[in-house]
Design a protein around this motif. Structure first.
Motif, mmCIF file in Angstrom:
data_model
loop_
_atom_site.group_PDB
_atom_site.id
_atom_site.type_symbol
_atom_site.label_atom_id
_atom_site.label_comp_id
_atom_site.label_asym_id
_atom_site.label_seq_id
_atom_site.Cartn_x
_atom_site.Cartn_y
_atom_site.Cartn_z
ATOM 1 N N ALA A 204 16.423 51.531 41.826
ATOM 2 C CA ALA A 204 16.346 51.973 43.225
ATOM 3 C C ALA A 204 15.704 50.899 44.097
ATOM 4 O O ALA A 204 16.130 50.673 45.238
ATOM 5 C CB ALA A 204 15.573 53.283 43.322
ATOM 6 N N LEU A 205 14.687 50.219 43.574
ATOM 7 C CA LEU A 205 14.037 49.152 44.347
ATOM 8 C C LEU A 205 14.985 47.979 44.575
ATOM 9 O O LEU A 205 14.925 47.316 45.619
ATOM 10 C CB LEU A 205 12.763 48.678 43.637
ATOM 11 N N ASP A 206 15.871 47.720 43.617
ATOM 12 C CA ASP A 206 16.888 46.681 43.830
ATOM 13 C C ASP A 206 17.756 47.027 45.039
ATOM 14 O O ASP A 206 18.115 46.144 45.835
ATOM 15 C CB ASP A 206 17.769 46.539 42.582
ATOM 16 N N ALA A 207 18.105 48.317 45.175
ATOM 17 C CA ALA A 207 18.924 48.754 46.310
ATOM 18 C C ALA A 207 18.148 48.628 47.618
ATOM 19 O O ALA A 207 18.705 48.231 48.650
ATOM 20 C CB ALA A 207 19.392 50.191 46.107
ATOM 21 N N VAL A 208 16.864 48.961 47.591
ATOM 22 C CA VAL A 208 16.016 48.807 48.777
ATOM 23 C C VAL A 208 15.951 47.327 49.178
ATOM 24 O O VAL A 208 16.069 46.977 50.358
ATOM 25 C CB VAL A 208 14.594 49.358 48.511
ATOM 26 N N CYS A 209 15.805 46.482 48.183
ATOM 27 C CA CYS A 209 15.720 45.034 48.417
ATOM 28 C C CYS A 209 16.990 44.516 49.101
ATOM 29 O O CYS A 209 16.921 43.763 50.085
ATOM 30 C CB CYS A 209 15.514 44.339 47.073
ATOM 31 N N GLN A 210 18.145 44.940 48.603
ATOM 32 C CA GLN A 210 19.412 44.505 49.198
ATOM 33 C C GLN A 210 19.539 44.997 50.636
ATOM 34 O O GLN A 210 20.008 44.276 51.518
ATOM 35 C CB GLN A 210 20.590 45.018 48.362
ATOM 36 N N SER A 211 19.103 46.233 50.884
ATOM 37 C CA SER A 211 19.139 46.784 52.241
ATOM 38 C C SER A 211 18.276 45.969 53.195
ATOM 39 O O SER A 211 18.659 45.721 54.336
ATOM 40 C CB SER A 211 18.636 48.234 52.241
ATOM 41 N N CYS A 337 11.119 43.353 46.793
ATOM 42 C CA CYS A 337 11.121 44.246 47.961
ATOM 43 C C CYS A 337 10.101 43.788 48.997
ATOM 44 O O CYS A 337 10.422 43.697 50.193
ATOM 45 C CB CYS A 337 10.811 45.684 47.544
ATOM 46 N N VAL A 338 8.904 43.520 48.548
ATOM 47 C CA VAL A 338 7.857 43.094 49.484
ATOM 48 C C VAL A 338 8.236 41.753 50.110
ATOM 49 O O VAL A 338 8.049 41.542 51.311
ATOM 50 C CB VAL A 338 6.484 42.998 48.784
ATOM 51 N N THR A 339 8.805 40.859 49.304
ATOM 52 C CA THR A 339 9.214 39.550 49.805
ATOM 53 C C THR A 339 10.294 39.682 50.881
ATOM 54 O O THR A 339 10.260 38.992 51.912
ATOM 55 C CB THR A 339 9.724 38.671 48.649
ATOM 56 N N LYS A 340 11.258 40.571 50.653
ATOM 57 C CA LYS A 340 12.319 40.791 51.639
ATOM 58 C C LYS A 340 11.775 41.447 52.908
ATOM 59 O O LYS A 340 12.238 41.144 54.022
ATOM 60 C CB LYS A 340 13.433 41.668 51.046
ATOM 61 N N ARG A 345 10.213 40.661 58.606
ATOM 62 C CA ARG A 345 9.192 40.565 59.655
ATOM 63 C C ARG A 345 9.065 39.129 60.158
ATOM 64 O O ARG A 345 8.838 38.896 61.348
ATOM 65 C CB ARG A 345 7.857 41.098 59.139
ATOM 66 N N GLY A 346 9.221 38.177 59.269
ATOM 67 C CA GLY A 346 9.199 36.781 59.698
ATOM 68 C C GLY A 346 10.339 36.463 60.639
ATOM 69 O O GLY A 346 10.154 35.782 61.647
ATOM 70 N N VAL A 402 0.857 41.990 61.495
ATOM 71 C CA VAL A 402 1.619 42.936 60.684
ATOM 72 C C VAL A 402 2.328 42.219 59.539
ATOM 73 O O VAL A 402 2.349 42.698 58.405
ATOM 74 C CB VAL A 402 2.628 43.702 61.574
ATOM 75 N N ARG A 403 2.901 41.058 59.823
ATOM 76 C CA ARG A 403 3.549 40.275 58.759
ATOM 77 C C ARG A 403 2.544 39.889 57.685
ATOM 78 O O ARG A 403 2.801 40.052 56.483
ATOM 79 C CB ARG A 403 4.170 39.005 59.351
ATOM 80 N N ASP A 404 1.375 39.390 58.087
ATOM 81 C CA ASP A 404 0.388 38.936 57.111
ATOM 82 C C ASP A 404 -0.152 40.097 56.277
ATOM 83 O O ASP A 404 -0.466 39.939 55.091
ATOM 84 C CB ASP A 404 -0.753 38.203 57.815
ATOM 85 N N GLN A 405 -0.240 41.285 56.891
ATOM 86 C CA GLN A 405 -0.699 42.445 56.134
ATOM 87 C C GLN A 405 0.376 42.927 55.162
ATOM 88 O O GLN A 405 0.061 43.542 54.145
ATOM 89 C CB GLN A 405 -1.118 43.562 57.098
ATOM 90 N N THR A 406 1.641 42.624 55.452
ATOM 91 C CA THR A 406 2.717 42.929 54.503
ATOM 92 C C THR A 406 2.539 42.090 53.246
ATOM 93 O O THR A 406 2.729 42.562 52.122
ATOM 94 C CB THR A 406 4.090 42.643 55.143
ATOM 95 N N LYS A 407 2.160 40.820 53.419
ATOM 96 C CA LYS A 407 1.949 39.912 52.286
ATOM 97 C C LYS A 407 0.901 40.461 51.322
ATOM 98 O O LYS A 407 0.990 40.270 50.106
ATOM 99 C CB LYS A 407 1.526 38.539 52.817
ATOM 100 N N ASP A 408 -0.085 41.207 51.867
ATOM 101 C CA ASP A 408 -1.148 41.751 51.023
ATOM 102 C C ASP A 408 -0.645 42.803 50.044
ATOM 103 O O ASP A 408 -1.367 43.177 49.108
ATOM 104 C CB ASP A 408 -2.261 42.360 51.893
#
Length: 422
Positions: A204-211, A337-340, A345-346, A402-408
């Motif tokens: 499921a996370l693979d699908a989220v990543c592609q989205s 997922c987090v990277t995407k 956001r970037g 917000v972007r930097d907090q996503t990295k966390d």
């Protein structure tokens, strides 16, 4: 998939959140007409750009009859009414831009304000143009049997700015559409975590990543369909609200509703429920000022979508589950997922730079040089809003935070290797 324990919560699903299987948060098949009683609203709302251009919109709205909202019965009727009243309101307030003494107006007339307030209360939305109006409920297919793409999509109502208005709202709509497979997989992730099914969660996370990748690709269409000088110099004022806006420091009086002025934020990407859902799913935490702004933006979403975000946040922690498992595949799927999300956001920061930061710098330069058409268009933009998004935030500082907090949210062993997009 293993069966849940008898004392566990029922399986999580999207059934009760007004989320479409095919369209996600997008309103399916928006109505294009209201009952005949409301034709005076439609007649004006459909002409907002030309009436603003001729400086006659306020006159027409002031002459409009006061109509009761009681004949609006169905949800889609209420959404169309809210959209029409919203477009009229933004045009009415900002008809003269920030010119002369008219930095917007201080009062919305009762024949617009009263029904607008009533419809807003029934929908659980604020009486201002929101993402749920301008994007989610403001579309139609030119060919009903045709594809859901830029060539076959049109707006129900527009604002000043010509083709760039359609481009801005329709590209945002396609970003929402690209997220649908991810939304459909959120319950799969949640239920998989509850059952301890690492394979189901990873898939499921693979699908989220592609989205998330598809959302970024859709967002790239902004540079094709929206002219930065038009967005900055014309469109942006009509998306701006009356909270945290130096042009209207006291807010707006809704005549016949309340004697004191009220403050509402303008339209903002932060009003889309998508990234809120992904943040809650992936355990992205936003602190202090940025977190408070994002939380406040949830009040601008349809209540069912707001509730979905809240309910995702109360589920068992996906990040903790991933960390407790020995599955390299699951770890990798989560990290991707987090990277995407970080990349999305970037890229959004790049878009905002192109449409706000760069034109703002150019506007400051052109006010001294006064060069032709571009100068005329960009320098018309409200100087008070130069460093702000339409939602009222200090836009670049907010987005980078917000972007930097996503990295966390990245898992500890990999976060040191990840660099956010500049």
């Amino acid at each position: 998939m293993a069966a849940p324990d008898s004392d566990s919560k029922p399986f999580f699903s999207l059934d009760s959140y007004h989320v479409s299987e095919e369209l996600g948060f997008i309103l399916p098949d928006p109505l294009v007409e209201l009952p005949p009683y409301y034709q005076p609203w439609m007649d004006i709302a459909l002409r907002v750009p030309e009436l603003v251009d001729s400086h006659k919109l306020r006159f027409h709205i002031n002459e409009m009859p006061l109509l009761s909202s009681q004949f609006l019965q169905k949800h889609r009727e209420l959404r169309l009414a809210h959209l029409a009243l919203s477009v009229m309101t933004m045009g009415y307030v900002w008809q003269e831009g920030e010119n002369k003494h008219s930095r917007g107006v201080s009062m919305l007339p009762h024949n617009l304000a009263v029904p607008y307030w009533e419809v807003s209360q029934r929908l659980g939305l604020p009486p201002i143009l929101t993402h749920a109006d301008a994007v989610l409920a403001n579309w139609k297919k030119k060919d009903p049997e045709g594809p859901f793409d830029m060539e076959n999509l049109g707006l129900l109502f527009s604002l000043p700015g010509g083709d760039s208005v359609r481009g801005f709202f329709m590209v945002t709509l396609l970003v929402e559409l690209a997220a649908v497979p991810a939304l459909r997989n959120i319950p799969v992730v949640i239920n998989g975590v509850r059952c301890g099914d690492t394979e189901a969660v990873a898939t499921a996370l693979d699908a989220v990543c592609q989205s998330l990748q598809d959302m970024t690709d859709a967002l790239k269409l902004m540079q094709v369909y929206v002219e930065p000088s038009v967005f900055y110099g014309i469109m942006r004022i009509y998306l701006s609200g009356w909270k945290d806006n130096p042009c209207m420091p006291k807010g707006l009086v809704y005549e016949g509703v309340r004697a004191e002025p009220m403050e509402f934020s303008g339209g903002s990407a932060a009003q889309s429920s998508l990234l809120h859902c992904f943040d809650e799913l992936l355990g992205v935490k936003h602190e202090a000022k940025s977190g408070a702004f994002l939380t406040r933006m949830r009040n601008y979403m349809p209540p069912a979508h707001r509730q979905l975000i809240q309910d995702i946040s109360s589920q068992p922690s996906l990040k903790s589950f991933v960390q407790q498992q020995a599955s390299e595949r699951l770890h990798r799927a989560f990290q991707h997922c987090v990277t995407k999300l970080l990349a999305l956001r970037g890229y959004h920061i790049n878009v905002v730079s192109r449409f706000i930061t760069v034109p703002a710098a150019r506007a400051r330069q052109l006010r001294h040089q006064r060069q032709e058409l571009e100068a005329e268009m960009i320098s018309r933009a409200p100087a008070a809003l130069e460093e702000r998004g339409t939602g009222g935030s200090g836009i670049m500082t907010f987005l980078k935070t917000v972007r930097d907090q996503t990295k966390d949210a990245l898992l500890p062993e990999m976060s040191k290797d990840m660099k956010p997009h500049s």
